[in-house]
Write an enzyme that holds these catalytic residues in place. Structure first.
Site, PDB file in Angstrom:
ATOM      1  N   GLY A 101       0.854  -1.185   0.000  1.00 56.65           N
ATOM      2  CA  GLY A 101       0.000   0.000   0.000  1.00 56.65           C
ATOM      3  C   GLY A 101       0.889   1.233   0.000  1.00 56.65           C
ATOM      4  O   GLY A 101       1.800   1.352   0.820  1.00 56.65           O
TER       5      GLY A 101
ATOM      6  N   CYS B  76      -9.791  -4.277  -6.801  1.00 56.15           N
ATOM      7  CA  CYS B  76      -8.625  -4.469  -5.942  1.00 56.15           C
ATOM      8  C   CYS B  76      -8.933  -3.981  -4.514  1.00 56.15           C
ATOM      9  O   CYS B  76     -10.098  -3.930  -4.103  1.00 56.15           O
ATOM     10  CB  CYS B  76      -7.405  -3.743  -6.531  1.00 56.15           C
ATOM     11  SG  CYS B  76      -5.833  -4.402  -5.893  1.00 56.15           S
TER      12      CYS B  76
ATOM     13  N   ASP C 210      -1.987   3.878  -7.875  1.00 63.18           N
ATOM     14  CA  ASP C 210      -0.581   3.654  -7.549  1.00 63.18           C
ATOM     15  C   ASP C 210       0.249   4.864  -7.909  1.00 63.18           C
ATOM     16  O   ASP C 210       1.144   5.242  -7.162  1.00 63.18           O
ATOM     17  CB  ASP C 210      -0.065   2.392  -8.243  1.00 63.18           C
ATOM     18  CG  ASP C 210      -0.517   1.147  -7.500  1.00 63.18           C
ATOM     19  OD1 ASP C 210      -1.552   0.575  -7.876  1.00 63.18           O
ATOM     20  OD2 ASP C 210       0.140   0.794  -6.494  1.00 63.18           O
TER      21      ASP C 210
ATOM     22  N   ASN D 193      -2.566   1.933 -12.106  1.00 53.41           N
ATOM     23  CA  ASN D 193      -3.258   1.201 -11.035  1.00 53.41           C
ATOM     24  C   ASN D 193      -3.316  -0.280 -11.412  1.00 53.41           C
ATOM     25  O   ASN D 193      -2.979  -0.681 -12.531  1.00 53.41           O
ATOM     26  CB  ASN D 193      -4.669   1.791 -10.823  1.00 53.41           C
ATOM     27  CG  ASN D 193      -5.258   1.428  -9.480  1.00 53.41           C
ATOM     28  OD1 ASN D 193      -4.558   1.419  -8.467  1.00 53.41           O
ATOM     29  ND2 ASN D 193      -6.544   1.098  -9.447  1.00 53.41           N
TER      30      ASN D 193
ATOM     31  N   LYS E  40       0.785  10.991  -4.899  1.00 54.30           N
ATOM     32  CA  LYS E  40       0.856   9.898  -5.865  1.00 54.30           C
ATOM     33  C   LYS E  40       1.271  10.414  -7.249  1.00 54.30           C
ATOM     34  O   LYS E  40       1.558   9.637  -8.149  1.00 54.30           O
ATOM     35  CB  LYS E  40      -0.524   9.208  -6.005  1.00 54.30           C
ATOM     36  CG  LYS E  40      -1.018   8.553  -4.735  1.00 54.30           C
ATOM     37  CD  LYS E  40      -0.472   7.174  -4.562  1.00 54.30           C
ATOM     38  CE  LYS E  40      -0.971   6.513  -3.299  1.00 54.30           C
ATOM     39  NZ  LYS E  40      -2.390   6.116  -3.342  1.00 54.30           N
TER      40      LYS E  40
END
Lengths: 318, 318, 318, 318, 318, 318
Positions: F22, F136, F205, F215, F241
């Site tokens: 994470g 996810c 991500d 992602n 990010k």
């Protein structure tokens, strides 16, 4: 808590009942009511005056929560006097009153100037001989169209009638009397005329932080059809239509208006009548916003607005 | 040339003034008028009778050129008696009269049977709990919806009001009184409600040889939005709605109806009012036609129709 | 094996070197060569004659494998005399010769009739005042456009120049001298003019069993842009352009033509020049084919063709 | 009512428990069971035999209602003996028994022939050097791919794993052991590999009357992505996969399979697990069906199927 | 009014006649001419010098109104000396002259640096083994491609010939001689090769305030096809290509060039030849611009450009 | 060169082996390791300390190159002490140590605050009664969903299982135990459930400079389907990010993870297994990013991020 001035209450009532309409008119009326409250206030200190005016502004803003232009104008008028948002504290009562009244008068001038600039920039976007499709009634849109006409561009305009309140007829009457060849159609005929259309131009009720357009019901379909047929779709809007609240999540649901505007419910027993006032056009269906700061991509309105007026971050920092 | 019978003239006048409406009703009335003419004819030979009835049929068909169902029905009623299209020549006057009247009576039975089959097949296409969006008024569509409702499918229906003549109110009233939860919206709100919709279902005025749908203005936009949002879009239509003339090029332009249906022209000086009755939905936006011969892809309607009723090739061969 | 007649060889050579061009001209020339071979044959039995003509037809068909119209015509001319495909065996040599010559003469008449019908049906598809975009040169397309012009439709035409061989200039010259206002553009300007276009109309080299169009390089892009801008895209084509071989899988790859048509390779050392003659337009981008049997959806061409001419199933059954 | 034979019951049980899988295998097993019942029947009259076999066929068909191929085969085997559908009444018991057994044996031969033809036609659709994406496991698809490989086409294949039952691994193993370079991916990686793909090829569980494809869950997404990226998407399917019941409205809802195929429900307390077996791909996303009668547009499958096998019209007429 | 220097006039003439081409070359030549004018000026005061140079710059800018890079460069060179835009007034003649010459020399260095950075950033966007499609000739594009090639990325390039002036041949020759496998196609073959393409890369003539790209005719179609096939489409462009005038409405119509570039009008009597130099690609069809400040979304070019160089607001405030 | 502290090595090893997962957790662990290194350092001068910590930060950042959040955090913690990027040089060792530890502690507070703000803003985007599809597992996404649930919005959630590692089961378990009605599906069932979905919400991500989302594999397909069905698609992501490296070209290729996560390669001899960890969703398919600075259009993330944290320009200037 202080009671509101009678003039303020009257303005609130007019806004609620739609006797005052159009984003710019509503903002102007609210600002004038705030000015009246500033002039007639009995406050004894600058702090008391600002507190009183804040209450007044909040009450005015609440009279139509879907009007970011009014909200933005009222906020601008006051917040530079609040130390916590980096403002300068006025030293005397008269300085405070003067400052607020100056802001209000400056707002009116800026609004008029913005209107003229949008008409100017918008007219340049309209090619010679173009047929323009518009929806509902927007004085900014008709200003652009009349200007393009006066420049000798030989434009034609198609207006939807815009159910349920037929504001398209106002647009048609106004443009026709300005000498522009004007056609009126029912809302559902848009696809039938689209192939003769060169561009679509509408106004704006509000712009969100991701560049979406809040406007009269039917706008989203119009933009969608234009997008799929590869036509330009413009919304003419002052940057003050940008709604900073949308940065923190869309909090105002689309207003549902009175069913009786659509049909007499007694003639349709058991039928539910939905009458949404607005719809939401996604940024991807909009070619550009025509603003007083130029013709800009919808996705960059937030970045642009944040350069031109202060957006107080609820969370204490910008 | 023989004068038309008074009853025929009356039917023609009712069709022209829209006192008779709906493709099936118009076809039925025209067939009854033809039957009356057959019964009351003073012709002395089978040839004279057929000549007289051909004139009558042509006059009836011309009363609304955009109604292929009436045209197809009248042609079917007569052409099997013409040797040049491979028909069998009737030997006596009474045989000719009898044959025509049989055809007419058979048409009514087949039309009723088709109606029932479409309701049956259509109801099966509607999933349990579905929300159906419809446009204008079509008795075939309401028959399907009522049938699905009686099967306990717990459907909901959204009706557009369908400007300019508000036929959507008729649909809403009819469905609501049948116990179906019904919502009415203005035409331009279709995109706002579309995400709650499971399928779109409309009627048909005509079907062209390449599978396009001619239907009430607004249908094309509806189909387009449904297509882009990946929803099924059905048109319920008897195969008799197929218009063989379109095989030889689309000859009937979209009818422009009276501007006064849209707005009072005197209140809009100089404004041109366009009031197209229909629009054309391309085959690619239509999931399927629900016909009395099953649920079929729009591109195969022509092949299917050519199996079920005779299409005289203008050029002398089939 | 029998040697080919000199006339047949000459025709083959002309087809290979492109001195004979256009699907109809090629088919006509091949049929005439077959007729000559029939007339001058020294065969002694009907069987020998048919064997000889089959060899001739195969040689002609092989001169341009991407021409289904020629192939279909030659097959039709002979196969009804072969018992194994359900034909009737001719009893005498003269009966066989006569039958083949009749077929050939009937082909020419049918081809002329088809041409006239397509011009007629196509002209009806073109609305009053329309601007039509076309690509390459097709005598069927120019026949449609000239007919629409003579009907007083006041059309305008935009022609692409159609690299590498500039056939668009032929189209432009032909239409302009027929009095039609004509504009020429480079191929890459299609998107720039598309918004002024009302429909796109091209010819066809071949049609596949799933309704795809094989036509001059550039057609696929044109159809794609038209599709996305919601414009009608038509291909005018005799049903004889349908290629039955595609039913069994597409066996002819797109022909690569001489690089020197594009540029002088010596001036571009090391550069590979690709010069594909055709591209493949998917059925979904095509509104309809305009055929001698009407205006039909691309997906139903196979069904339609199978009604009008015999498709011998290679696998022994139909 | 007559009890079912033990062999028939055993076949039904194997079909229900998925021990027999794949449309062709299921149809074959059902036909063999019907043959066994014909052979071992104690019926005394042809009428009694047919009644008995009809009951048997209905019971077999009900063992998996989503298998039109089995249903079609069983119907074909019997219905030509029923006078009411235009059949010929068998005169003796033995004649009846013989006729049914002949039909069954002919079905097996036709199925094998169809399989070979589809492999042949399909292999021709695959270009030299192509990368083919497939989903789930279909013996028709692997037959096409192996044939293209043996023709020296140097193809590559990408297989999705096909959750929840991972049938894609079977495909991967089978192709890899045939010498074809094969790649396995998770289902959600399809978009990442799509740009390297030249065409998509899947099997079929059923085809509806409007040309839609019923196939393994995930097919609809695959077809959608291929469509938007302008890639060809084929389904290889015998015409017997056409489901005539869909003509009368889609009556079989998508089967929901056991949640435990997806995850152990005890490890996910309170979570609802949906496990739909199939999804529905609209005709517009399918380039063509590869059938034993050629490569055809999805919209014309119904027209084609109606030429090749008899579709009994529930309503008593065809 | 002062006469222009002879060197300035010569540069203007070369720009007008296209003897100087390419945005960077044109800007460089104009800046050099301005420098020459600064050096040879007879002005007696700094104010007189600036006035003289302003006239010179305006004359140069007017030589090709569609070149924002030249316009931006000339404006930058002078405006920091004007008090009214917040500049610093130079005190002496020599200080003024020096300052202008420094700006000009700094422009050349920055332009070379930008060119190198774009080549660097662009090369990183090109994946190993990619096939790149390009259109027309752009030295920035070929710099990126050559750099990616030298990095060992094993790229391939497809060039359109780019009618009417065949600049694509220049690109093909340049890349091929750099050792890159290069293919040349006619403009209308783009869709045929698109499936082998991994990304599209073109240069830029100008970028508008809503992120649209003005580039060689054909670019819009290329971007459209790439967009619909989900391929990345990049334009390599210095931020100086951003045209601030577009903020106030698009004022420069697309230039129509000489018809004789397309065809000899005498060979096409009566045919109108359209030869638009550029077309307009909407922001939504562009993945990103590759600029000297990174790879950025088209919609944020205006926001970015406003950070990096000064955009004088006509309306007196920024 | 100085050896790394044992604790730092342990953190690096945990990040590499995915024991820490994470983006936020990874960034936090890296910052804590950096803090430990600062506390236990034996450096004698502030310069030595900063040099040592820079080495440590680089080693940590290299442990997972695809984590911009960790990289951004580590860079922020140190670079304000480097004179060359405009930082202030610390005067004493203790001042330097203190300053770094303060930055680290401030990062944790800001990260927690950002998390709370995103949950707050995100919850407002979710309409009453909405069905949300997610993919996810993202703690930011579940925080938003739980918050909307606690606000009484009666939401439902559909989770994909997310092959190959089934992280969707974690999401399903977490939401179900929070009392939210939750459904689990296989990844390939997304299109089947999409029509019941009101919006799609995933984590992130990384975000590139042109607004694309990196992602979990499958995100791009999900966004694509949502886009085509006109549903809103949101990614919840801290501005940290945003990956500034993407400004200079995408340098990190999509990570390929261990094939054994997909299937046991020994059971699939010869089969290549591809297991890409992420895919890239283009900006045009994303409605907005939900960030701690509001809900913003993807195309303006770069402009926004450049306002909120410093992006060191590799090329020496901002």
């Amino acid at each position: 808590m202080l009671p509101l001035k009678r003039d303020v209450k009257r303005t609130i009532s007019k806004i609620k009942s739609l006797r005052i309409q159009g984003a710019r008119n509503v903002a102007k009326a609210a600002m004038q009511a705030l000015g009246g409250a500033a002039r007639s206030s009995n406050a004894k200190t600058p702090e008391a005056l600002l507190r009183e005016l804040t209450l007044t502004a909040n009450a005015l803003a609440a009279s139509r929560p879907t009007e970011p232009m009014m909200r933005n104008a009222l906020e601008e008028a006051l917040r530079r006097f609040f130390a916590e948002v980096g403002g300068r504290k006025p030293r005397t009562l008269e300085e405070a009153r003067r400052a607020v009244l100056d802001e209000i008068s400056s707002f009116e001038k800026k609004a008029a100037h913005s209107h003229a600039l949008i008409a100017e920039f918008g007219a340049k976007e309209i090619p010679q001989g173009a047929t323009v499709l518009t929806h509902c009634h927007s004085s900014t849109v008709t200003a652009i169209l009349r200007r393009a006409h006066r420049q000798g561009k030989k434009i034609k305009v198609i207006c939807t009638e815009t159910r349920p309140l037929y504001q398209g007829r106002i647009t048609a009457r106004e443009l026709s009397s300005a000498g522009i060849p004007t056609t009126l159609i029912v809302d559902s005929a848009i696809k039938s005329v689209m192939h003769d259309v060169d561009l679509v131009l509408v106004g704006a009720d509000a712009i969100t932080s991701s560049g979406e357009l809040v406007n009269k019901i039917g706008t989203a379909t119009l933009a969608f059809v234009a997008y799929e047929e590869e036509l330009n779709f413009y919304s003419a809007a002052e940057l003050f239509k940008f709604d900073p609240l949308t940065l923190w999540g869309k909090i105002e649901p689309i207003e549902q208006r009175d069913a009786r505007e659509v049909a007499d419910p007694r003639s349709l027993p058991g039928v539910r009548i939905l009458n949404p006032a607005f719809d939401l056009t996604p940024a991807k269906h909009i070619t550009a916003y025509i603003t007083e700061h130029g013709v800009v991509a919808p996705q960059s309105v937030y970045a642009l607005a944040s350069n031109y007026f202060e957006l107080v971050d609820k969370n204490g920092k910008r």
